[in-house]
Design an enzyme around this catalytic site. Sequence first.
Site, PDB file in Angstrom:
ATOM      1  N   LYS A  72       0.687  -1.335  -0.079  1.00  9.95           N
ATOM      2  CA  LYS A  72      -0.086  -0.134  -0.056  1.00  9.95           C
ATOM      3  C   LYS A  72       0.922   1.249  -0.055  1.00  9.95           C
ATOM      4  O   LYS A  72       0.637   2.271  -0.706  1.00  9.95           O
ATOM      5  CB  LYS A  72      -1.099   0.042   1.103  1.00  9.95           C
ATOM      6  CG  LYS A  72      -1.354   1.211   1.449  1.00  9.95           C
ATOM      7  CD  LYS A  72      -2.386   1.253   2.827  1.00  9.95           C
ATOM      8  CE  LYS A  72      -1.413   1.442   4.014  1.00  9.95           C
ATOM      9  NZ  LYS A  72      -1.151   2.820   4.567  1.00  9.95           N
ATOM     10  N   ASN A  73       1.916   1.187   0.747  1.00 14.37           N
ATOM     11  CA  ASN A  73       2.628   2.487   0.999  1.00 14.37           C
ATOM     12  C   ASN A  73       3.679   2.767  -0.132  1.00 14.37           C
ATOM     13  O   ASN A  73       4.339   3.781  -0.224  1.00 14.37           O
ATOM     14  CB  ASN A  73       3.569   2.485   2.545  1.00 14.37           C
ATOM     15  CG  ASN A  73       2.657   2.664   3.440  1.00 14.37           C
ATOM     16  OD1 ASN A  73       1.345   2.980   3.315  1.00 14.37           O
ATOM     17  ND2 ASN A  73       2.771   2.391   4.722  1.00 14.37           N
ATOM     18  N   CYS A 170      -3.655  12.945  14.102  1.00 14.11           N
ATOM     19  CA  CYS A 170      -3.892  11.695  13.544  1.00 14.11           C
ATOM     20  C   CYS A 170      -3.940  10.686  14.926  1.00 14.11           C
ATOM     21  O   CYS A 170      -3.212  11.043  15.839  1.00 14.11           O
ATOM     22  CB  CYS A 170      -3.390  11.242  12.715  1.00 14.11           C
ATOM     23  SG  CYS A 170      -2.701   9.517  12.444  1.00 14.11           S
ATOM     24  N   ARG A 175       1.762  14.321  13.402  1.00 16.88           N
ATOM     25  CA  ARG A 175       2.047  14.248  12.037  1.00 16.88           C
ATOM     26  C   ARG A 175       2.148  15.421  11.214  1.00 16.88           C
ATOM     27  O   ARG A 175       1.163  15.479  10.087  1.00 16.88           O
ATOM     28  CB  ARG A 175       1.272  13.048  11.566  1.00 16.88           C
ATOM     29  CG  ARG A 175       1.463  11.704  12.247  1.00 16.88           C
ATOM     30  CD  ARG A 175       0.761  10.743  11.688  1.00 16.88           C
ATOM     31  NE  ARG A 175       1.332  10.093  10.317  1.00 16.88           N
ATOM     32  CZ  ARG A 175       0.718   9.316   9.646  1.00 16.88           C
ATOM     33  NH1 ARG A 175      -0.280   8.547   9.864  1.00 16.88           N
ATOM     34  NH2 ARG A 175       1.371   8.683   8.618  1.00 16.88           N
ATOM     35  N   PRO A 176       2.684  16.371  11.563  1.00 17.72           N
ATOM     36  CA  PRO A 176       2.706  17.397  10.689  1.00 17.72           C
ATOM     37  C   PRO A 176       3.241  17.193   9.220  1.00 17.72           C
ATOM     38  O   PRO A 176       3.792  16.349   8.920  1.00 17.72           O
ATOM     39  CB  PRO A 176       3.371  18.571  11.166  1.00 17.72           C
ATOM     40  CG  PRO A 176       4.423  17.888  12.078  1.00 17.72           C
ATOM     41  CD  PRO A 176       3.749  16.399  12.545  1.00 17.72           C
ATOM     42  N   ASP A 358       5.584   0.517  11.826  1.00 17.03           N
ATOM     43  CA  ASP A 358       4.438  -0.091  11.403  1.00 17.03           C
ATOM     44  C   ASP A 358       4.380  -1.599  11.597  1.00 17.03           C
ATOM     45  O   ASP A 358       3.295  -2.283  11.537  1.00 17.03           O
ATOM     46  CB  ASP A 358       4.388  -0.043   9.768  1.00 17.03           C
ATOM     47  CG  ASP A 358       4.033   1.066   9.376  1.00 17.03           C
ATOM     48  OD1 ASP A 358       3.532   2.262  10.191  1.00 17.03           O
ATOM     49  OD2 ASP A 358       4.156   1.666   8.076  1.00 17.03           O
ATOM     50  N   ARG A 450      -8.349  -0.535   5.559  1.00 16.54           N
ATOM     51  CA  ARG A 450      -7.568   0.442   5.014  1.00 16.54           C
ATOM     52  C   ARG A 450      -6.420  -0.111   4.290  1.00 16.54           C
ATOM     53  O   ARG A 450      -5.632   0.281   3.239  1.00 16.54           O
ATOM     54  CB  ARG A 450      -7.090   1.479   5.979  1.00 16.54           C
ATOM     55  CG  ARG A 450      -8.211   2.264   6.148  1.00 16.54           C
ATOM     56  CD  ARG A 450      -7.639   3.282   7.194  1.00 16.54           C
ATOM     57  NE  ARG A 450      -7.043   4.673   6.585  1.00 16.54           N
ATOM     58  CZ  ARG A 450      -6.349   5.391   6.694  1.00 16.54           C
ATOM     59  NH1 ARG A 450      -6.281   5.984   7.992  1.00 16.54           N
ATOM     60  NH2 ARG A 450      -5.383   5.988   6.071  1.00 16.54           N
TER      61      ARG A 450
HETATM   62  N1  EPU Z   1       7.503  14.747  10.442  1.00 15.98           N
HETATM   63  C1  EPU Z   1       7.126  16.003  10.699  1.00 15.98           C
HETATM   64  N2  EPU Z   1       6.977  17.011   9.678  1.00 15.98           N
HETATM   65  C2  EPU Z   1       6.770  16.404   8.385  1.00 15.98           C
HETATM   66  C3  EPU Z   1       6.786  15.057   8.051  1.00 15.98           C
HETATM   67  C4  EPU Z   1       6.850  14.188   9.108  1.00 15.98           C
HETATM   68  O1  EPU Z   1       7.399  16.246  11.649  1.00 15.98           O
HETATM   69  O2  EPU Z   1       6.626  17.295   7.410  1.00 15.98           O
HETATM   70  C5  EPU Z   1       7.378  13.642  11.563  1.00 15.98           C
HETATM   71  C6  EPU Z   1       6.276  12.760  11.677  1.00 15.98           C
HETATM   72  O3  EPU Z   1       5.155  13.582  12.640  1.00 15.98           O
HETATM   73  C7  EPU Z   1       6.766  11.631  12.304  1.00 15.98           C
HETATM   74  C8  EPU Z   1       8.014  11.486  11.706  1.00 15.98           C
HETATM   75  O4  EPU Z   1       8.417  12.668  11.110  1.00 15.98           O
HETATM   76  O5  EPU Z   1       7.010  11.795  13.918  1.00 15.98           O
HETATM   77  C9  EPU Z   1       8.075  10.459  10.583  1.00 15.98           C
HETATM   78  O6  EPU Z   1       6.717  10.681   9.810  1.00 15.98           O
HETATM   79  P1  EPU Z   1       6.890  10.333   8.340  1.00 15.98           P
HETATM   80  O7  EPU Z   1       6.714  11.413   7.262  1.00 15.98           O
HETATM   81  O8  EPU Z   1       8.220   9.568   7.761  1.00 15.98           O
HETATM   82  O9  EPU Z   1       5.368   9.339   8.049  1.00 15.98           O
HETATM   83  P2  EPU Z   1       4.922   9.342   7.119  1.00 15.98           P
HETATM   84  O10 EPU Z   1       5.659   9.582   5.500  1.00 15.98           O
HETATM   85  O11 EPU Z   1       3.623  10.206   7.137  1.00 15.98           O
HETATM   86  C10 EPU Z   1       4.672   6.598   6.188  1.00 15.98           C
HETATM   87  C11 EPU Z   1       3.950   5.676   6.171  1.00 15.98           C
HETATM   88  C12 EPU Z   1       3.206   5.242   7.667  1.00 15.98           C
HETATM   89  C13 EPU Z   1       4.642   4.963   8.465  1.00 15.98           C
HETATM   90  C14 EPU Z   1       5.661   6.066   8.624  1.00 15.98           C
HETATM   91  C15 EPU Z   1       6.849   5.782   9.131  1.00 15.98           C
HETATM   92  C16 EPU Z   1       3.144   5.975   4.120  1.00 15.98           C
HETATM   93  C17 EPU Z   1       1.581   6.344   3.253  1.00 15.98           C
HETATM   94  N3  EPU Z   1       2.908   5.982   5.234  1.00 15.98           N
HETATM   95  O12 EPU Z   1       4.098   7.993   6.902  1.00 15.98           O
HETATM   96  O13 EPU Z   1       2.511   3.954   7.492  1.00 15.98           O
HETATM   97  O14 EPU Z   1       4.291   4.726   9.827  1.00 15.98           O
HETATM   98  O15 EPU Z   1       5.965   6.512   6.896  1.00 15.98           O
HETATM   99  O16 EPU Z   1       7.547   4.713   8.776  1.00 15.98           O
HETATM  100  O17 EPU Z   1       3.953   5.772   3.527  1.00 15.98           O
HETATM  101  C18 EPU Z   1       0.844   2.595   7.942  1.00 15.98           C
HETATM  102  O18 EPU Z   1       0.856   1.997   6.846  1.00 15.98           O
HETATM  103  O19 EPU Z   1      -0.034   2.233   8.931  1.00 15.98           O
HETATM  104  C19 EPU Z   1       1.350   3.789   8.307  1.00 15.98           C
HETATM  105  C20 EPU Z   1       0.998   4.863   9.229  1.00 15.98           C
END
Ligand code: EPU
Length: 484
Positions: A72-73, A170, A175-176, A358, A450
Amino acid sequence: MKLVPKSPNVRTPGPASLLPGAVGDFRKPVSRSRTIRIDFRNIAIAPESLMDKFVIRGGNPLVGSVRISGAKNAALPAMAAAILTDEPVILENIPDVRDIQTERNLLVSMGAEVELGYGRASHRTTISCSKLANPEAAYELVKTMRASTLVLGPLVARMGRARVSQPGGCAIGARPIDLHIKGLERLGATIKQEHGYIEASAERLRGGHIIFDKITVTGTEDLMMAATLAQGETIMENCAREPEVTDLAALLTKMGARIEGAGTHTIRIQGVEKLHGARHRIIPDRIEAGTFVTAAVLTGGDLTLTNCDPSHLGALIQKLEEAGVRIRTAPDSMRVTNGHQLIAADITTEEYPGFPTDMQAQYMTLATQAQGTSIITENIFENRFMHAHELVRMGANIKVEGRRAIVRGKTPLSSAAVQCSDLRASASLVIAALVADGETIIDRVYHVDRGYERIEEKLKGVGAQIRRIGEILPKRATAPSVVA
Ligand code: EPU
């Protein structure tokens, strides 16, 4: 609320269905076409699935073989990448899960044509963004799936503007998406934030130097996509190294992008004028595979996973070995056999190649059945222990202290009525129910839907006693009785 152009269509492949200008060998003849209309009143979650529950009777070992679906990701950013070109992008091994349906709806709402394969090609989707008219991701969609923000970079890069709802908080953390925004600014975009929306614009993005304050998976993906069409070179440092990032880079390269270093901390992108269509197969879902492995270990089963990539699961496999499990791997399959004496082993979640956040919830269930005390430290998200409270209701001994959970095993689990709070928390409850004594009822399984394709069918196929039920509505009690 109207989100879309007049005829929001998702089409299955037909003989003349692909657009002119497609390149490469990816235009395979297809025989029939079918048009599906999306009902945008149900754009978020079909109300019937909101009521679904799982009833699971524990005690059966999982024995047999399970085919792992596409990730999915990896599929979500790949679908967003189709925005970058006016030619069709064909994606294979797309999992049939609700987040993918949401992303299809999102693309269609912008004017994209999305064709769904069916029958043997049911995991294929063809996306054509030749007529994008509405570069907007509305709140109604973004609030149900944060990954909708992945369209931000591609829209600004290709259309020169984007209007994307701010995702808000969330269940697992704040998650900003500030790092996506800062990165786009570094590439020359002008950003305005008002009324809960991010409005980004740029005549043409220009290459820049981005050092991420923090490693972000979708942030790396979003900006990598944006940089492919920017003028000049972009260097991104402190990038995410997840296999999903590498898979996206592979697709973008097939589309004509010039990317070096994906899978390392530094990615260099030479912007090009135009990208073209491509055909790409999405990598297997490492988290689905990890979830089934954990379930097999806990139930004392003998399970083979096919169509998976164990090389993406190094940290989990190593930790399971430390906990006393034996796993045999081949390049695209793995097998867990029964008879393990589980020993407690601590985990700390980290960015790839560290232990994946995850898999933290599923591992916690496993830790409840290991001999000794396991300390689980969650480093990525600040609130990802919701499942601990439900596991305690099933008999687990878990104490949460900030970012640490102390799990004292081995405590027998007993059935209870529990509820899912997010996708991976739900997986941990399903696994717990498979070893609990009696019949567990799991509520809010739309979280499972999901990201796990037909999980109950896959589990049933290897011996689990699981069924899905809809809520019994109070209608009958309140409706006037019918006199014969
Ligand atoms: N973060 C910030 N600012 C940003 C982006 C991220 O502070 O602009 C912080 C987040 O709050 C978090 C950390 O950085 O504390 C890492 O977040 P990341 O951006 O890596 O997460 P994501 O890209 O939103 C993806 C996966 C998640 C998975 C995370 C971590 C997708 C669609 N989602 O999320 O998957 O947990 O990376 O590996 O790829 C799931 O599949 O259940 C899921 C939540």
